[in-house]
Design a protein around this motif. Structure first.
Motif, mmCIF file in Angstrom:
data_model
loop_
_atom_site.group_PDB
_atom_site.id
_atom_site.type_symbol
_atom_site.label_atom_id
_atom_site.label_comp_id
_atom_site.label_asym_id
_atom_site.label_seq_id
_atom_site.Cartn_x
_atom_site.Cartn_y
_atom_site.Cartn_z
ATOM 1 N N TYR A 223 1.074 -1.432 0.001
ATOM 2 C CA TYR A 223 -0.040 -0.075 -0.076
ATOM 3 C C TYR A 223 1.069 1.249 -0.140
ATOM 4 O O TYR A 223 0.317 2.237 -0.457
ATOM 5 C CB TYR A 223 -0.902 -0.017 1.156
ATOM 6 N N GLY A 224 1.919 1.147 0.459
ATOM 7 C CA GLY A 224 2.680 2.360 0.590
ATOM 8 C C GLY A 224 3.135 2.905 -1.030
ATOM 9 O O GLY A 224 3.367 4.043 -1.258
ATOM 10 N N ASP A 225 3.179 1.991 -1.859
ATOM 11 C CA ASP A 225 3.417 2.234 -3.403
ATOM 12 C C ASP A 225 2.274 3.137 -3.859
ATOM 13 O O ASP A 225 2.514 4.159 -4.603
ATOM 14 C CB ASP A 225 3.612 1.109 -4.317
ATOM 15 N N PHE A 226 1.077 2.745 -3.213
ATOM 16 C CA PHE A 226 -0.219 3.623 -3.804
ATOM 17 C C PHE A 226 0.108 5.169 -3.342
ATOM 18 O O PHE A 226 -0.101 6.033 -4.127
ATOM 19 C CB PHE A 226 -1.341 3.168 -3.050
ATOM 20 N N LYS A 227 0.487 5.191 -2.038
ATOM 21 C CA LYS A 227 0.556 6.370 -1.428
ATOM 22 C C LYS A 227 1.819 7.209 -2.172
ATOM 23 O O LYS A 227 1.709 8.334 -2.350
ATOM 24 C CB LYS A 227 0.905 6.279 -0.176
ATOM 25 N N LEU A 228 2.804 6.520 -2.325
ATOM 26 C CA LEU A 228 3.800 7.178 -3.134
ATOM 27 C C LEU A 228 3.569 7.822 -4.583
ATOM 28 O O LEU A 228 3.830 9.163 -4.742
ATOM 29 C CB LEU A 228 5.133 6.286 -3.299
ATOM 30 N N LEU A 229 2.876 7.004 -5.109
ATOM 31 C CA LEU A 229 2.332 7.499 -6.675
ATOM 32 C C LEU A 229 1.490 8.624 -6.446
ATOM 33 O O LEU A 229 1.503 9.511 -7.319
ATOM 34 C CB LEU A 229 1.896 6.319 -7.374
#
Length: 298
Positions: A223-229
């Motif tokens: 889910y961290g990738d979602f927030k980074l993008l």
């Protein structure tokens, strides 16, 4: 000093020096923030389930104290930086960005243990990033904001590479900061573009995650990738998301294949996606989304 005097080469040089100093601090953040999070999680676990509390402090191997108050201090300031090999404190004159590494020839002054190349690399990348931001925007509050963006994205990239974590402590403030910067007019995109950038960035990877999980039963990313993008979209606009995502995917695939054939993959055979998203975002800032699309052939 009047801002007019910071235009041109002088301003760029001062921004580079500031970047080197901030890069030295980022090395502390990259190393300690995951350990701080592990301790926080361990303390929360101990409060909720005392019987399952860990017997050692995460990241240290030391016996866990009976209470949180007895735990040795660990934050971004305390304790002082020390050599991980011998434990000797690092004097300020041995902690000068790039210069100390060169003078010490990449070794600890006390025990001569090698110092990882990571440290000067982070300092150098931050210095270059700050100098480029000054070149693009000139002196002003907007430049300081974009320097913060560069520092946060670099920290996230290296933390994710080391731990496969993209901490909410950085990603969520970065999303909000991007929206605030757009609202204040410190960006070339308006608030609506920044807002849709955040929304489309999050939903895009969220959709890919669930499609992959439904098809394979596995989780392809965190889910961290979602927030980074989402954060990259908030700062760069929704128009930048396609080139950033395509470039990150190509680079991730190339690096993953190279690591597979060199037996460099970690346990589980995965490569964190965050560093490649971060790299794509920084390139989009430096060169513009259109240039990235041209590299990919679109």
């Amino acid at each position: 000093m009047p801002l007019d005097t910071l235009t041109g080469p002088l301003g760029i040089a001062l921004a580079a020096v500031l970047g080197l100093l901030i890069g030295s601090f980022l090395n502390v953040v990259i190393h300690r923030l995951p350990l701080m999070l592990e301790r926080r999680w361990a303390a929360e676990c101990a409060e909720m389930h005392p019987a399952t509390a860990p017997s050692t402090l995460p990241g240290s191997g030391l016996a866990a104290p009976a209470t949180a108050a007895q735990a040795p201090a660990l934050n971004l300031i305390t304790p002082r930086s020390r050599c991980p090999a011998c434990g000797a404190g690092i004097a300020w004159y041995h902690n000068l960005p790039l210069l100390s590494y060169a003078l010490l020839r990449g070794r600890c002054s006390a025990c001569a243990a090698p110092i990882g190349l990571r440290y000067p690399l982070v300092e150098l990348l931050t210095g270059i990033g700050f100098a480029w931001v000054m070149h693009l925007h000139g002196p002003g509050l907007a430049t300081l904001a974009w320097m913060g963006f560069v520092a946060a994205v670099l920290a996230l990239a290296f933390i994710d590479w080391d731990t496969t974590l993209l901490p909410d402590d950085i990603t969520l403030p970065l999303v909000w900061a991007g929206l605030i910067v757009a609202a204040l007019g410190w960006n070339t995109i308006d608030l609506g573009t920044a807002l849709w950038g955040a929304v489309v960035g999050y939903v895009t990877l969220w959709s890919i995650y669930w499609a992959f999980k439904l098809l394979t039963g596995k989780e392809g990313m965190g889910y961290g990738d979602f927030k980074l993008l989402a954060a990259l979209g908030a700062w760069l606009g929704w128009q930048a998301l396609l080139p950033v995502l395509l470039l990150a995917s190509v680079l991730g695939a190339v690096v993953g294949i190279a690591m597979k054939y060199s037996s460099g993959l970690r346990e589980g055979g995965y490569v964190p996606f965050g560093p490649f998203l971060a790299f794509g975002g920084l390139l989009a800032l430096a060169l513009g989304p259109a240039t990235l699309l041209g590299w990919i052939g679109l």
